[in-house]
Design an enzyme around this catalytic site. Structure first.
Site, PDB file in Angstrom:
ATOM      1  N   GLU C  68       0.801  -1.177   0.136  1.00 29.00           N
ATOM      2  CA  GLU C  68       0.170  -0.017   0.076  1.00 29.00           C
ATOM      3  C   GLU C  68       0.872   1.155  -0.109  1.00 29.00           C
ATOM      4  OE1 GLU C  68      -0.939  -2.815   1.597  1.00 29.00           O
ATOM      5  OE2 GLU C  68      -2.809  -3.195   0.880  1.00 29.00           O
ATOM      6  N   HIS C 136      -9.884  -5.512   9.355  1.00 29.61           N
ATOM      7  CA  HIS C 136     -10.324  -5.130   8.126  1.00 29.61           C
ATOM      8  C   HIS C 136     -11.854  -4.657   8.038  1.00 29.61           C
ATOM      9  CE1 HIS C 136      -7.375  -8.436   6.810  1.00 29.61           C
ATOM     10  NE2 HIS C 136      -8.286  -8.464   5.603  1.00 29.61           N
TER      11      HIS C 136
END
Lengths: 309, 101, 330
Positions: C68, C136
């Site tokens: 990321e 998540h």
């Protein structure tokens, strides 16, 4: 002026700006390039005007090597409104993209992924420009370098990674922070061209950078150049030096400016008197830059809210 | 016998589907296992197959129309000429199989 | 509402609103890039990039390694040289890995260079809990709201997703565009014509007189459900404001509503401490010269488990909002 003399002059410029800055009480918080001039100057000599350079927070050398107006850089370092970035960047964030200096980013390894993105923009523009990014040995242990090398190699980005390995992350020797040696071997798993060279020899840096850049421009993808250098000052203007006196003396003995001057003298291209004249001319130019900066105003306090969003 | 073909369910998170394509036209006979209609959910395609041979009589929602899970999509019958009722309430559910892809 | 009933709109899935906004903006700006994990032929985790790769190709719609910091850093670098980029960060939890290029560089680039650089990057990410556990599920938009230079947008409907994403893709600076796992099953009417929403404008999605409820993203649907229950169960008329833009925050619309209703309850899925609701309530106090009657509703101060019982217990729901409003108005 022949190119090696121009490069010597550029190194003297960096050294002189920093020396005159260090001599002031209001020098501010700085990371000096003194000792590492050959890395930036040798690299920039191999770049084209439309290429882009990024640096770490040790940015005075790279900015001046890239050809930014010394007076505007000095003003920026002193926080004056006439600075390259209106006094808002300081050393750590100097940037002049129109001059091919996309700029500095002071977070160690933070400039690497940005450089890959800039290289992607250059690749897509298709005009042959490349991106070079200078970072220290301290950045080599960060994940960002490995993410960057992977992406750049996958996409064959026109990116030259230049590790200015001065051997120290503040106080930690590279042997205690990196398992890999030499650092250029980090590039091997990604299939990148790489080299480890003496970063105190400006002509060697120029030749090596030019060679790797030719491969990059030919579509060969990214390359990695490790330049072994010496930092001749402490890590920053606010840090004490941790090196023993003999080690520091040995480092100073490798001074890239003295070395380039000696070589030119040996070649008969620049005698002692001519070198002294060069130093005097640079010193006068830099002094004028400081005088201009001293006469310039600080930014209006309202600038604290300008260009925010 | 007349049947109503309902939007099958339950399908996770799905309340409404969009009719993608009818594979049988009115008047045609669906054979056992034949693909009758494809539906679209927010992330999948739903294939609806006949579990009983029957004649497709009327389509109640065309391609592109939205319809709720459990709502009728079409009428079918065993015989091609059976009269269709005014109300769907008493009709049997058309036996079907469905697969979410 | 059918397409016929609302002339000039068509009903589409939430994901289609995103894909359509991107396709239109990519056609409009030939430099615009889409980068991220699984954004290519796969079409995105929620199929929200469907069709882009086929239409615009490998060069402009690029799958990236699962890194990321690299994704956002590359997007920021390209944007700094004028190649506007959308980077998809699958879940908002993973944005934590990419905060250096976003916060330290992109958000400050224009300021720190004295206006020489702009970084037109949109980081699109999916927030919220839906059975996937502690790493998540998070909603960290309040962290982003405190970064000068960042624009933070959070739509609740397909139409707003379309209009806000187009606004983000035309904005000069970095934008964090936040959708939500539970928004993807939704569909809604979206204008057929080009439609760009203003940044920084909240929207009153339900008029009311007794209390103002603010929320954003998926939680707007919970707020609307609670408002119906308040009306039916207690005769309480709740005005619901969809914030849409968290930074800048439309305090004018909120303050005008609270001036009429006299009370505010904020609802969010992110943590309450230093959260969106805290910020709204305090700013209201500053604007109005006194604190209005106020309450915040959010999740428990705990991680969100993937266990459905524990997830349900942690997350705010309509019942919790109804109870908070009734207690405040007692």
């Amino acid at each position: 002026m022949i190119e090696p003399i121009a490069r010597l002059r550029r190194m003297v410029l960096i050294r002189t700006v920093e020396a005159q800055l260090m001599a002031r009480r209001d020098h501010g918080f700085q990371l000096y390039s003194t000792g590492e001039e050959a890395v930036a100057v040798g690299l920039c000599a191999a770049l084209s005007p439309t290429d882009q350079l990024l640096s770490s927070g040790r940015a005075i050398g790279p900015a001046l090597a890239r050809g930014l107006d010394p007076a505007a850089v000095i003003a920026e370092l002193l926080g004056k409104a006439s600075g390259v970035n209106r006094g808002k960047a300081g050393r750590g964030h100097l940037a002049q993209p129109e001059a091919g200096f996309l700029g500095a980013h002071t977070v160690v390894a933070g400039n690497l992924t940005l450089a890959a993105g800039a290289a992607l923009a250059c690749q897509r523009a298709g005009e042959g420009a490349i991106v070079a990014v200078i970072f220290g040995d301290g950045a080599c242990g960060a994940g960002a370098l490995h993410e960057t090398m992977n992406i750049a190699a996958l996409w064959r980005l026109p990116l030259l990674l230049v590790c200015d390995n001065n051997g120290l992350s503040v106080s930690t020797p590279v042997a205690r922070s990196m398992a890999a040696s030499p650092l250029a071997t980090l590039a091997a798993p990604f299939g990148m061209a790489s080299a480890t060279i003496d970063g105190m020899d400006v002509e060697r840096v120029h030749t090596a950078a030019a060679g790797l850049i030719a491969g990059i421009r030919a579509g060969g993808g990214p390359a990695f150049l490790e330049c072994r250098s010496e930092r001749l000052t402490p890590h920053s203007s606010a840090t004490r030096d941790t090196r023993a006196a003999p080690d520091l003396a040995a480092a100073r003995a490798r001074c890239p400016i003295a070395r380039a001057a000696a070589r030119l003298a040996g070649e008969g291209a620049l005698d002692a008197a001519a070198f002294a004249a060069l130093e005097q001319a640079v010193s006068a130019e830099v002094a004028r830059g400081f005088a201009l900066a001293d006469a310039a105003p600080y930014p209006d306090p309202a600038e604290a809210l300008s260009d925010v969003g | 016998m007349i049947y109503k073909l309902l939007v099958p369910g339950p399908i996770d998170d799905v309340e409404q589907v969009r009719v993608l394509e009818w594979h049988v036209a009115p008047g045609e006979t669906c054979t056992l296992g034949q693909l009758v209609v494809e539906l679209e959910t927010h992330k999948a395609l739903v294939e609806v197959r006949a579990e009983h041979p029957a004649v497709l009589r009327t389509i109640l929602c065309d391609s592109g129309q939205w319809v709720a899970v459990g709502a009728p999509m079409a009428l079918l019958s065993d015989g091609a000429d059976e009269a269709l009722p005014d109300s769907l309430d008493a009709l049997a559910d058309m036996p079907l199989a469905f697969e979410v892809n | 509402m059918s397409a016929e009933a609302a002339a000039g709109t068509a009903r589409i899935f939430f994901r289609e609103a995103i894909a359509r906004a991107l396709a239109e903006e990519m056609a409009r700006d030939p430099r615009l890039l889409v980068l991220g994990q699984d954004v290519g032929a796969f079409g995105g985790s929620y199929k929200e990039f469907t069709g882009l790769h086929a239409r615009f190709g490998d060069d402009r719609v690029r799958d990236m390694p699962v890194a990321e910091a690299g994704m956002v850093g590359v997007g920021v670098g390209a944007a700094a040289l004028g190649h506007r980029t959308l980077v998809s960060i699958t879940y908002m939890d993973f944005l934590m890995l990419a905060l250096d290029p976003l916060v330290n560089y992109a958000a400050k680039a224009r300021f720190k260079t004295g206006g020489r650089l702009r970084v037109p990057i949109v980081v699109k990410t999916t927030a919220g809990a839906k059975g996937q556990g502690v790493a998540h599920s998070q909603c960290i938009e309040a962290w982003m709201m405190g970064v000068p230079g960042l624009t933070v947008l959070a739509p609740s409907t397909p139409a707003d997703a379309y209009g806000l994403l187009k606004a983000a893709l035309r904005h000069d600076g970095p934008v964090v565009f936040i959708d939500h796992k539970r928004l993807f099953p939704k569909s809604g009417e979206v204008p057929l014509a080009d439609h760009v929403l203003p940044i920084g404008a909240a929207c009153v999605v339900r008029a009311g007189t007794d209390v103002t409820v603010t929320s954003h993203g998926y939680m707007v649907h919970i707020a609307l459900e609670a408002a119906e229950r308040l009306q039916a169960e207690a005769g309480i008329s709740a005005e619901v404001i969809d914030l849409r833009s968290l930074a800048p925050l439309d305090t004018g619309t909120i303050a005008a509503s609270v001036a009429r209703t006299g009370a505010i309850v904020t609802l969010e899925e992110g943590q309450l401490t230093c959260g969106v609701g805290s910020e709204i309530c305090f700013r209201l106090g500053e604007i109005m010269g006194r604190m209005p009657r106020a309450a915040r509703v959010g999740p428990l101060a705990a991680p969100v488990s993937s266990n459905p019982v524990l997830e349900g217990e942690c997350l705010p729901d309509a019942a919790r909002l109804v109870a908070a409003v009734r207690k405040l108005l007692e």
